[in-house]
Design a protein around this motif. Structure first.
Motif, PDB file in Angstrom:
ATOM      1  N   LEU A  66      10.745  -4.612  -8.274  1.00 46.55           N
ATOM      2  CA  LEU A  66      10.970  -3.196  -8.015  1.00 46.55           C
ATOM      3  C   LEU A  66      12.294  -2.728  -8.601  1.00 46.55           C
ATOM      4  CD1 LEU A  66       9.846  -3.023  -4.265  1.00 46.55           C
ATOM      5  CD2 LEU A  66       8.443  -2.839  -6.327  1.00 46.55           C
ATOM      6  N   ALA A  67      12.266  -1.529  -9.136  1.00 43.80           N
ATOM      7  CA  ALA A  67      13.498  -0.895  -9.583  1.00 43.80           C
ATOM      8  C   ALA A  67      14.341  -0.530  -8.364  1.00 43.80           C
ATOM      9  CB  ALA A  67      13.174   0.358 -10.397  1.00 43.80           C
ATOM     10  N   PRO A  68      15.673  -0.471  -8.510  1.00 40.52           N
ATOM     11  CA  PRO A  68      16.525  -0.175  -7.345  1.00 40.52           C
ATOM     12  C   PRO A  68      16.161   1.125  -6.646  1.00 40.52           C
ATOM     13  CG  PRO A  68      17.846  -0.972  -9.174  1.00 40.52           C
ATOM     14  CD  PRO A  68      16.464  -0.783  -9.712  1.00 40.52           C
ATOM     15  N   GLU A  69      15.843   2.188  -7.437  1.00 36.47           N
ATOM     16  CA  GLU A  69      15.519   3.460  -6.787  1.00 36.47           C
ATOM     17  C   GLU A  69      14.178   3.396  -6.063  1.00 36.47           C
ATOM     18  OE1 GLU A  69      14.355   3.569 -11.161  1.00 36.47           O
ATOM     19  OE2 GLU A  69      16.097   2.977  -9.942  1.00 36.47           O
ATOM     20  N   VAL A  70      13.225   2.616  -6.580  1.00 34.05           N
ATOM     21  CA  VAL A  70      11.930   2.463  -5.903  1.00 34.05           C
ATOM     22  C   VAL A  70      12.105   1.709  -4.590  1.00 34.05           C
ATOM     23  CG1 VAL A  70       9.625   1.440  -6.074  1.00 34.05           C
ATOM     24  CG2 VAL A  70      10.653   2.564  -8.058  1.00 34.05           C
ATOM     25  N   ALA A  71      12.878   0.633  -4.617  1.00 37.61           N
ATOM     26  CA  ALA A  71      13.121  -0.146  -3.401  1.00 37.61           C
ATOM     27  C   ALA A  71      13.871   0.673  -2.361  1.00 37.61           C
ATOM     28  CB  ALA A  71      13.901  -1.417  -3.739  1.00 37.61           C
ATOM     29  N   ALA A  72      14.858   1.456  -2.815  1.00 36.44           N
ATOM     30  CA  ALA A  72      15.633   2.275  -1.881  1.00 36.44           C
ATOM     31  C   ALA A  72      14.755   3.334  -1.226  1.00 36.44           C
ATOM     32  CB  ALA A  72      16.809   2.927  -2.610  1.00 36.44           C
ATOM     33  N   ARG A 124       0.839  -1.214   0.000  1.00 32.00           N
ATOM     34  CA  ARG A 124       0.000   0.000   0.000  1.00 32.00           C
ATOM     35  C   ARG A 124       0.867   1.255   0.000  1.00 32.00           C
ATOM     36  NH1 ARG A 124      -2.814   2.635  -1.881  1.00 32.00           N
ATOM     37  NH2 ARG A 124      -4.815   3.520  -1.293  1.00 32.00           N
ATOM     38  N   ASP A 125       2.001   1.187   0.666  1.00 36.60           N
ATOM     39  CA  ASP A 125       2.928   2.327   0.659  1.00 36.60           C
ATOM     40  C   ASP A 125       3.494   2.539  -0.737  1.00 36.60           C
ATOM     41  OD1 ASP A 125       4.742   4.221   2.433  1.00 36.60           O
ATOM     42  OD2 ASP A 125       6.067   3.177   1.031  1.00 36.60           O
ATOM     43  N   LEU A 126       3.809   1.455  -1.445  1.00 34.72           N
ATOM     44  CA  LEU A 126       4.321   1.582  -2.812  1.00 34.72           C
ATOM     45  C   LEU A 126       3.264   2.175  -3.737  1.00 34.72           C
ATOM     46  CD1 LEU A 126       6.287  -1.776  -3.175  1.00 34.72           C
ATOM     47  CD2 LEU A 126       7.264   0.523  -3.008  1.00 34.72           C
ATOM     48  N   GLU A 127       2.014   1.737  -3.615  1.00 36.42           N
ATOM     49  CA  GLU A 127       0.960   2.271  -4.462  1.00 36.42           C
ATOM     50  C   GLU A 127       0.690   3.748  -4.170  1.00 36.42           C
ATOM     51  OE1 GLU A 127      -1.884  -1.516  -5.626  1.00 36.42           O
ATOM     52  OE2 GLU A 127      -2.427  -0.277  -3.897  1.00 36.42           O
ATOM     53  N   GLY A 158      -0.086   3.379 -10.010  1.00 33.05           N
ATOM     54  CA  GLY A 158      -0.063   2.548 -11.196  1.00 33.05           C
ATOM     55  C   GLY A 158       0.896   1.389 -11.135  1.00 33.05           C
ATOM     56  N   ILE A 159       1.647   1.236 -10.049  1.00 34.09           N
ATOM     57  CA  ILE A 159       2.592   0.124  -9.947  1.00 34.09           C
ATOM     58  C   ILE A 159       1.815  -1.189  -9.938  1.00 34.09           C
ATOM     59  CG2 ILE A 159       2.640   0.243  -7.422  1.00 34.09           C
ATOM     60  CD1 ILE A 159       5.606  -0.580  -7.583  1.00 34.09           C
ATOM     61  N   ASP A 160       2.334  -2.172 -10.687  1.00 36.18           N
ATOM     62  CA  ASP A 160       1.583  -3.414 -10.873  1.00 36.18           C
ATOM     63  C   ASP A 160       2.483  -4.640 -10.832  1.00 36.18           C
ATOM     64  OD1 ASP A 160      -0.937  -4.636 -11.274  1.00 36.18           O
ATOM     65  OD2 ASP A 160      -0.440  -4.997 -13.376  1.00 36.18           O
ATOM     66  N   SER A 161       3.727  -4.469 -10.391  1.00 37.83           N
ATOM     67  CA  SER A 161       4.672  -5.577 -10.359  1.00 37.83           C
ATOM     68  C   SER A 161       5.506  -5.495  -9.089  1.00 37.83           C
ATOM     69  CB  SER A 161       5.587  -5.551 -11.586  1.00 37.83           C
ATOM     70  OG  SER A 161       6.610  -6.526 -11.471  1.00 37.83           O
ATOM     71  N   ILE A 162       5.807  -6.650  -8.542  1.00 37.37           N
ATOM     72  CA  ILE A 162       6.651  -6.672  -7.340  1.00 37.37           C
ATOM     73  C   ILE A 162       8.131  -6.666  -7.701  1.00 37.37           C
ATOM     74  CG2 ILE A 162       4.885  -7.885  -6.003  1.00 37.37           C
ATOM     75  CD1 ILE A 162       6.525 -10.443  -6.369  1.00 37.37           C
TER      76      ILE A 162
END
Length: 646
Positions: A160-166, A146-149, A154-158
Motif C-alpha cells: 500500500l502507498a502511504p496515503e492509501v494506508a493512512a 474489502r474496504d480497500l477495494e 482496481g487495487i491488486d497489491s497489498i
C-alpha cells in the motif's frame, strides 16, 4: 390407512416417553404428510425427507413445534439411522464453512489477493479454532481488503502507498460494515491493526523461508508496532469495567433474593392453578384468574379475570426456576456462560486429599476459551443448587435425558450428553442457549426494580457475575494466582484486571501492611513518649527556623558544620530573604579584601568557603523565584474592544 404397523409403533413410543396431547397429534400428522408426499412406510423416511418437509413447513408458516417433535420421535426410534444428526436443527445446520467458502462470502474482487487469503487461512487453520478463524477472516477480508477495494477500485497489491494506508486507518476508527452500528466510533481498532500487522509479518517470514511461493508478498508492513498499542483505550475500558463491577456488586444480594422470591411465588401459583378444575375461578396473591380448559396435569394456561390476558403459569414457573438456578451457579462459580451451558452429569468428580484422605466434591469445567480443563470446589450452597437442578431435569427418571447442544461459536452440534441446563419444551428436552440465559436474568432484574445512577433499569450480563466473583475472591484474601486458576486464566494479570479495587480496600490493606511491618520491629520503638521527649521533639522544629530560611536537619542528627549555617547544604533558603543574603555576600567579600590587605592569610580560606556557599544559596533562591513566579502568557486584552479603558 398408511402403514398401520409403523404408526402403532410410533404411538407406543409416544406413550412410553409421555408424549401426549396436541403436540403428539401434530407430530403424527407431520409423519403422515411426509408419507403422503413421498410414499412408502415410516421406516423408509430419511433425514433428507425430514429436512425437506421442515423447509416446506417454514415457507407455509406452519407450527414449528410439531416439526421438531416428529424428527425427535423418529430419531429416538432409530428410524433415521445411527449416523443421523440428533436434532432437526443439527440436520438443517450448514455446519462449518471451508476456507474457500469463508473468503468467497466477502466477494473479494482481486483474484490474486483472494488466492493469497485462501492460502494464508489454510496454513493458519490447524492452530486456530473455528471461531478464531472466522474472526480472522472477518478482519482481513472485510475490515481490511474489502474496504480497500471499495475505496480504491482496481487495487491488486497489498503493498500500500502511504496515503492509501493512512486513509484506511482513518476509516477504521468508525464502524462502517454493520447496519445496526454504522457510523459509531470503533472502541478498539488496535485489534484489527494487530491482526493485519501479523498478516504482513507472517508473509515476510514465509518469504524468507520459501521465496518461490511467498516472495512476491514480502512487502513492507504499513502498520507500525506502536499503532497496535491502545494503552489509553485499555485504561479507559478497564476503568469502565471496574465501575460497572462496583455498581453491581452491592446489589447482588438483592438480585439473589428476588430470584428466590420469584421462584417460590411461581411454584405457589402453579400449584394452586393445577389444583382447580378447568374454567374455574381462583385467587393467588390478591389476583383472580380463570383456569383454562385441558389436561390439568400438563402446561397450565390461565386468564386474568380483570384484563382477560392469557398467561402460562407453567412457562412462568419454568423461567423463574432457571433464572434462580443460572444466577446461583454463576455467582458461586464465576464460570463463563459457555461453560455453564456445557455442564453435564459427568462434570461431577470426587477428589481425595492426600494429607487427610478426605473426599471432596469437585466440578470439572470443560475446555472453553483457554482450551484447558479445571476443577472447582463444590461448596455446600453450590451443591444444593446443583442437586435441585438434577432433580428437576430427571423428572422422576433414573438418569438425565440425553440431548445435543449447538455451539454457536464452532457451528457444530455436540453428541448426546446429559446436560444439566436443559428444559422440556413441546414434549422434548433441549439444551438452553445464550438467549434463554439472558432472558431469565433480565426477568429477575425487571422484578427487582434495580436501577443505575441515571435511573435506568440496571442490566446484568452473565460475565458480570464472573467479574464480581473475581473481585470478592481477591478482596477476601484469596491469592491472585489461586483466583486465576479457579477462573481459568493463564495470566494472573487478566485476573487482576477483572478485580475492581475499592478505595476502602486500599486503606484497609495499607493499614494491615503497617501493622505487619510494626509487628516485625522491636516493640521498644513503639512505646509511649514521655513529656520531656515530646518537648524535645517540638523544640527541634523551633530550632530549624533561621534568618535565611529553614534548616532541614533530621531530628536527632548532629550539626556537622558547627552552626556555620551559611555553609550547610541542609539550609533551604527563603527567596524573600535574598536582599539580606546579598548583604552577607557583600560583607564576606569586604572581609576577604581586608584580610588580603592586612596579610591575614589564615582567614582567607575560611572566608572564601563561606562566600562560595553564600553565592550557591543566592543562586538557589533565584531558581526558586523563577520556578514559582508568574509568567505573562501574552493573552490578548479586550478592554478596548469592550468599550472600557480600565
Amino acid at each position: 390407512m398408511i402403514d398401520p404397523g409403523g404408526f402403532a409403533r410410533l404411538e407406543a413410543h409416544c406413550e412410553k416417553t409421555d408424549r401426549t396431547g396436541q403436540h403428539r397429534a401434530g407430530a403424527l400428522n407431520c409423519v403422515a404428510m411426509i408419507l403422503l408426499n413421498k410414499g412408502g412406510r415410516i421406516a423408509d423416511i430419511t433425514v433428507d425427507d425430514c429436512v425437506e418437509f421442515a423447509a416446506a413447513m417454514r415457507v407455509s408458516h406452519r407450527a414449528a413445534r410439531h416439526v421438531t417433535l416428529f424428527y425427535t420421535l423418529l430419531f429416538e426410534m432409530g428410524i433415521l439411522g445411527d449416523d443421523a444428526p440428533p436434532t432437526l436443527a443439527a440436520a438443517r445446520a450448514p455446519g462449518q464453512r471451508t476456507v474457500q467458502q469463508m473468503v468467497d462470502s466477502y466477494n473479494i474482487v482481486s483474484p490474486r489477493v483472494r488466492e493469497l487469503l485462501i492460502a494464508y487461512f489454510t496454513i493458519r487453520k490447524p492452530e486456530l479454532d473455528y471461531a478464531s478463524l472466522r474472526g480472522l477472516a472477518t478482519v482481513l477480508c472485510l475490515n481490511y481488503w474489502r474496504d480497500l477495494e471499495k475505496h480504491h477500485p482496481g487495487i491488486d497489491s497489498i503493498d500500500l502507498a502511504p496515503e492509501v494506508a493512512a486513509a484506511w486507518k482513518h476509516r477504521l476508527k468508525t464502524i462502517r460494515e454493520s447496519k445496526q452500528r454504522q457510523g459509531q466510533k470503533r472502541e478498539k481498532p488496535e485489534r484489527i491493526l494487530l491482526a493485519v500487522r501479523a498478516f504482513y509479518l507472517d508473509l515476510a517470514q514465509w518469504a524468507v523461508t520459501d521465496p518461490a511461493r511467498w516472495g512476491p508478498w514480502g512487502v513492507p508492513c504499513p502498520i507500525r508496532a506502536n499503532e497496535c498499542v491502545g494503552t489509553k483505550r485499555e485504561r479507559a475500558s478497564k476503568a469502565r469495567m471496574h465501575q460497572r463491577t462496583r455498581q453491581r456488586a452491592p446489589v447482588l444480594p438483592t438480585l439473589v433474593a428476588t430470584a428466590e422470591r420469584l421462584r417460590k411465588e411461581a411454584v405457589a401459583r402453579l400449584e394452586v392453578a393445577r389444583a382447580v378444575a378447568p374454567r374455574e375461578h381462583f385467587t393467588v396473591d390478591g389476583e383472580t384468574f380463570i383456569r383454562s380448559g385441558g389436561d390439568i396435569t400438563k402446561t397450565t394456561f390461565v386468564y386474568d379475570a380483570e384484563t382477560g390476558r392469557r398467561r402460562n403459569f407453567g412457562l412462568e414457573e419454568d423461567e423463574a426456576f432457571w433464572g434462580w438456578a443460572i444466577i446461583e451457579v454463576l455467582r458461586h462459580t464465576g464460570i463463563r456462560v459457555k461453560e455453564l451451558m456445557e455442564l453435564t452429569r459427568h462434570s461431577f468428580v470426587a477428589d481425595t486429599l492426600p494429607s487427610t484422605g478426605e473426599v471432596v466434591p469437585m466440578l470439572q469445567i470443560a475446555p472453553s476459551k483457554t482450551d484447558r480443563e479445571r476443577l472447582i470446589l463444590v461448596s455446600p450452597e453450590l451443591g444444593d443448587v446443583l442437586a435441585t437442578i438434577i432433580h428437576r431435569v430427571r423428572n422422576g427418571k433414573a438418569v438425565l435425558p440425553l440431548v445435543s447442544r449447538y455451539d454457536h461459536h464452532e457451528h457444530i452440534h455436540s453428541p448426546l450428553l446429559p446436560f444439566l441446563f436443559q428444559r422440556r419444551i413441546y414434549m422434548q428436552n433441549s439444551a438452553t442457549n445464550r438467549n434463554f440465559v439472558a432472558r431469565c436474568i433480565d426477568n429477575v432484574l425487571l422484578a427487582s426494580g434495580l436501577t443505575d445512577a441515571s435511573g435506568e433499569p440496571l442490566r446484568f450480563t452473565p460475565h458480570d457475575f464472573r467479574r464480581i466473583f473475581a473481585t470478592d475472591a481477591i478482596r477476601t484474601g484469596l491469592p491472585p494466582h489461586i483466583a486465576a486458576k479457579i477462573l481459568g486464566h493463564t495470566d494472573v494479570n487478566t485476573t487482576m484486571r477483572y478485580a475492581a479495587i475499592y478505595s476502602d480496600d486500599v486503606i484497609a490493606h495499607h493499614r494491615a501492611f503497617i501493622a505487619r511491618r510494626r509487628a516485625q520491629r522491636p516493640g521498644a520503638e513503639y512505646r509511649d513518649l514521655t513529656p520531656e521527649e515530646w518537648q524535645e521533639f517540638l523544640g527541634h522544629f523551633e530550632l530549624r527556623k533561621l534568618e535565611l530560611g529553614i534548616y532541614t536537619r533530621d531530628f536527632g542528627s548532629p550539626c556537622v558544620h558547627e552552626h556555620a549555617c551559611i555553609r550547610c547544604p541542609a539550609l533551604r533558603p527563603d527567596p524573600a530573604q535574598a536582599p539580606r543574603l546579598r548583604e552577607i555576600i557583600a560583607n564576606l567579600q569586604s572581609r576577604v579584601d581586608e584580610a588580603r590587605q592586612q596579610g591575614r592569610l589564615g582567614e582567607i580560606a575560611g572566608l572564601e568557603v563561606s562566600l562560595a556557599a553564600a553565592n550557591d544559596k543566592l543562586t538557589a533562591m533565584n531558581r526558586l523565584t523563577e520556578r514559582h513566579g508568574l509568567v505573562h502568557l501574552g493573552m490578548p486584552d479586550f478592554r478596548s474592544a469592550a468599550g472600557r479603558s480600565s
